[in-house]
Design a protein around this motif. Structure first.
Motif, PDB file in Angstrom:
ATOM      1  N   ASP A 121      19.231  33.671  31.623  1.00 56.59           N
ATOM      2  CA  ASP A 121      17.829  34.105  31.660  1.00 56.59           C
ATOM      3  C   ASP A 121      17.714  35.588  31.980  1.00 56.59           C
ATOM      4  N   ARG A 122      18.533  36.101  32.914  1.00 60.58           N
ATOM      5  CA  ARG A 122      18.472  37.527  33.260  1.00 60.58           C
ATOM      6  C   ARG A 122      18.936  38.379  32.087  1.00 60.58           C
TER       7      ARG A 122
ATOM      8  N   LYS B 234      18.704  37.591  28.935  1.00 62.31           N
ATOM      9  CA  LYS B 234      17.638  37.516  27.932  1.00 62.31           C
ATOM     10  C   LYS B 234      16.471  38.432  28.321  1.00 62.31           C
ATOM     11  N   GLU B 235      16.094  38.399  29.589  1.00 59.88           N
ATOM     12  CA  GLU B 235      15.014  39.273  30.066  1.00 59.88           C
ATOM     13  C   GLU B 235      15.393  40.743  29.920  1.00 59.88           C
TER      14      GLU B 235
ATOM     15  N   TRP C  48      13.379  43.526  27.834  1.00 54.62           N
ATOM     16  CA  TRP C  48      12.948  44.754  28.496  1.00 54.62           C
ATOM     17  C   TRP C  48      13.423  45.988  27.737  1.00 54.62           C
TER      18      TRP C  48
ATOM     19  N   ARG D  98       9.541  39.300  22.763  1.00 54.09           N
ATOM     20  CA  ARG D  98       9.012  38.416  23.836  1.00 54.09           C
ATOM     21  C   ARG D  98       8.521  37.135  23.224  1.00 54.09           C
TER      22      ARG D  98
END
Length: 178
Positions: free
Chosen positions: A163-164, A166-167, A171, A177
């Motif tokens: 998840d990090r 992917k975020e 970003w 998004r």
């Protein structure tokens, strides 16, 4: 851990081999013989929480009812495989909550080598989990077997790292998004 922590409850439900030290009348139901007595020396796999409670007499200075044995998930054979190459061992098939089980067992047994092996195993496997989580194709190729063998702690680590990553791609503008 919280009293209501599901992972803790599932860890305490793991079977632990126990050897009865005393005769226990009428408790044969534990080994599938209702109405029978359990004889001294009988080995029965009991949930961790029950085995711990039955062995507590030794800590209180009285004779204990059972002696706890090391679970098969933490046997010498498994420890040798983990020392050789921890990434090839399917921890999930040994115990879905492998590291939690190891932590609970270390509360009951004084095993310095087990501490070292579990720590090294987690370090090496965590690096592999991180690599798989950051590589979007990791779950498709050679990493499939490794990912299937992750225990619950490693699965949580994988989800967090994935998840990090992917975020971070969102970003930086590399991904859209959703």
């Amino acid at each position: 851990m919280s009293y209501y922590d599901v992972d803790s409850i599932l860890t305490d439900a793991q079977k632990l081999p126990c050897t009865f030290e005393l005769e226990v009348p009428g408790l044969g139901i534990l080994e599938g013989n209702p109405g029978e007595d359990i004889k001294p020396g009988t080995r029965i796999d009991l949930p961790l929480w029950l085995g711990e409670m039955l062995s507590i007499g030794a800590r209180l200075g009285t004779s204990r009812l059972v002696t706890l044995d090391m679970p098969s998930a933490l046997s010498e054979r498994v420890m040798n495989a983990l020392k050789a190459d921890p990434r090839t061992v399917d921890l999930r098939s040994l115990a879905p909550h492998f590291y939690s089980l190891g932590e609970r067992i270390l509360e009951l047994f004084e095993e310095e080598e087990l501490v070292d092996v579990l720590m090294e195993t987690f370090k090496k496997r965590a690096a592999e989990v991180s690599d798989q989580a950051h590589n979007p194709r990791g779950a498709v190729g050679d990493g499939v077997d490794f990912l299937r063998g992750l225990d619950e702690t490693e699965r949580q680590l994988f989800r967090a790292a994935h998840d990090r990553a992917k975020e971070m791609r969102v970003w930086s503008g590399e991904a859209k998004r959703k």
